[in-house]
Design an enzyme around this catalytic site. Structure first.
Site, short mmCIF file in Angstrom:
data_model
loop_
_atom_site.label_atom_id
_atom_site.label_comp_id
_atom_site.label_asym_id
_atom_site.label_seq_id
_atom_site.Cartn_x
_atom_site.Cartn_y
_atom_site.Cartn_z
N GLY A 110 -20.90 7.31 8.43
CA GLY A 110 -19.73 7.68 8.58
C GLY A 110 -19.48 8.97 7.23
CB THR A 148 -6.09 5.90 2.90
OG1 THR A 148 -6.94 5.17 3.89
CG2 THR A 148 -6.14 5.56 1.38
CE1 TYR A 200 -16.81 6.01 3.76
CE2 TYR A 200 -17.77 5.63 1.75
CZ TYR A 200 -16.69 6.02 2.57
OH TYR A 200 -15.69 5.91 1.85
CE LYS A 237 -5.63 6.65 6.92
NZ LYS A 237 -7.07 6.84 7.65
N GLY A 245 -9.43 -1.03 15.70
CA GLY A 245 -8.67 -0.64 14.47
C GLY A 245 -8.03 0.66 14.54
N GLY A 246 -7.95 1.03 13.24
CA GLY A 246 -7.30 2.39 12.96
C GLY A 246 -8.43 3.36 13.31
CB ALA A 247 -11.86 3.97 12.12
CG ASN A 266 -5.55 12.03 7.09
OD1 ASN A 266 -5.10 12.74 7.75
ND2 ASN A 266 -6.88 12.29 6.65
#
Ligand code: S3P
Length: 462
Positions: A248, A65, A227, A69, A131-133, A90
């Site tokens: 999440g 992570t 989350y 990544k 972004g990444g997510a 990941n």
């Protein structure tokens, strides 16, 4: 652990906050695999050495992570198709001659979306963030055959780059980038939205990426990648506008499940283990105090176990039904008769509010509370219970309720005919509520009080 223990781990920097060791070690325990999962802090300039070293040390698999990544893609022997498309890895899986890089964030997200009963096919989607997510989410939407994606991002250039990338993969103009403030340009409603920014993440829980309630009218289903907190301001907006929203946590859990199953072909992590991992993670993130609160159905033994637990811990004990009776100057049955179930529930909430408030002053004394079986039914009570301390669900079956409470006259909800059907129906309704409320679940059936108390004392935080 012994000489045959398989080793997996996570490489990140920082790594201390990672929840992956909690969930992966639980999966190993629950699937009966002799596997240990450890955190590795790796500096960016040592990434290649670290991966080569891990391979040399026969490490079976690694999660990867932030910030590694993308960079780790240089260190693998082979890439799985999704990872190659998304441009992020990941998960590393040991193969002959080197690691193979996977991306389990994408299938993890799609499994979480499916579990929430959300369908993407043919659907208008909104993606907040770039972004990444967001990349993983855009890919999931494309693979799931979304009809159109509006990307809302503070920097429109970054949003446009994400749109160009996904349109290139899709071979059509699937995504369209808008500045965050241009959300009013999105036509119609019924959208599926993914919130992928860090806005609203604990400790900045009061914030949402868009503060206009009118925007949320467009959204029918939503997933926040955050989350912590479990219910973000974004989710509140969606729900207030009549939509459904989830956080999440399932994304986190399922990417872990998929990694685990890649490392252990043929092994499957059961839903009950996944739910337990979710509870453990929430318990750690919330860091509840040292009070213990027992919840569960009538007849679960909350008071009996509570007293024994208190004496083992050298703690105080408080039965909340008795506290309500004392305060009201009436028995629970009398309160139900005079004020109805609703009146009783109001008293429960008022008492919890007061206890949570008093707790903030904190006298350092530990208390074990037993609750009435209906205490977690009101959503606000669930949050209050979790604020008050570590919540433990004593789980029993309808059979045990019937056996233990035959002839009881003190529970207004069990009086009259059709007792068994009512217990079954109420249990079906409440079991998921107890599970959601609890930090820990304990089987309370067919076991001695000592065994139950020992398990609780062992599993809860000192
Ligand atoms: C109730 C359970 C009872 C008591 C009241 C309502 C319920 O407590 O609070 O009769 O709704 O399940 P016990 O669980 O201690 O029996």
């Amino acid at each position: 652990m012994d000489g045959k223990t398989k080793v997996c781990g996570i490489i990140a920097n920082p790594v201390e906050h990672s929840m992956s060791p909690v969930l992966q070690n639980l999966f190993a325990e629950r699937t009966g695999v002799n596997l240990a999962y450890v955190p590795f802090k790796v500096e960016p300039e040592q990434l290649e050495e670290a991966v080569r070293g891990a391979y040399a040390m026969n490490i079976l698999g690694l999660n990867v992570t932030v910030p590694h990544k993308q960079a780790v893609m240089r260190c693998v022997k082979e890439l799985d198709e999704t990872a190659a498309h998304v441009g992020a890895v990941n998960t590393l899986v040991r193969t002959e001659g080197g690691y193979k890089g996977y991306n389990t964030d994408v299938p993890g997200l799609s499994r979480a979306v499916k579990k929430a009963g959300i369908s993407v096919r043919g659907r208008g989607c909104i993606l907040i963030g770039a972004g990444g997510a967001a990349r993983a989410a855009a890919y999931m939407m494309m693979a799931g055959k979304a009809e159109h994606i509006f990307i809302l991002n503070r920097s429109p250039e970054k949003g446009q780059a994400l749109a160009d990338w996904i349109n290139g993969l899709a071979g059509r103009s699937l995504a369209e980038a808008l500045a965050l403030s241009d959300y009013g340009k999105i036509p119609g409603n019924g959208y599926f939205a993914v919130q992928s920014t860090s806005v609203g993440m604990s400790p900045d829980c009061e914030a949402a990426p868009i503060e206009d309630p009118a925007f949320y009218e467009k959204i029918a289903d939503a997933m926040d990648c955050i989350y912590t907190p479990a219910r973000t301001r974004f989710m509140e907006y969606v729900e207030k506008a009549g939509g459904r929203a989830c956080n999440g946590l399932d994304m986190l859990l399922y990417q872990g499940v998929i990694s685990y199953e890649l490392w252990n072909p043929g092994v499957q992590v059961e839903e009950s283990a996944i739910a337990e991992a979710g509870r453990r993670i929430r318990a750690r993130l919330e860091n509840p105090g040292s009070d213990r609160i027992l919840v569960g159905f009538m007849g679960a033994g909350k008071t009996t176990v509570g007293r024994a637990l208190a004496s083992q811990l050298g703690a105080g004990f408080c039965d909340l039904d008795q506290a309500i009776e004392k305060e009201a100057g009436m028995s629970v049955s009398e309160i139900f008769a005079r004020e109805g179930e609703d009146g009783f529930r109001k008293r429960e909430t008022a008492l919890l509010r007061r206890l949570a408030e008093e707790k903030k002053g904190g006298d350092g004394q530990i208390t074990v509370y037993s609750t009435g079986g209906g205490m977690p039914v009101r959503p606000e009570n669930r949050a209050l219970l979790r604020e008050l301390g570590q919540v433990i669900y004593l789980k029993i079956s309808p059979d045990t309720v019937m056996n233990r409470l035959a002839g009881d006259t003190t529970r207004p909800l069990l009086q009259g005919d059709g007792g068994r059907e009512r217990v079954e129906a109420l249990m079906a309704l409440r079991d998921p509520i107890y599970e959601e409320t609890a930090h820990f679940v304990v089987q309370a059936e067919g076991r001695s009080i000592e065994a139950i108390v020992a398990e609780i004392a062992n599993m809860t935080k000192k």
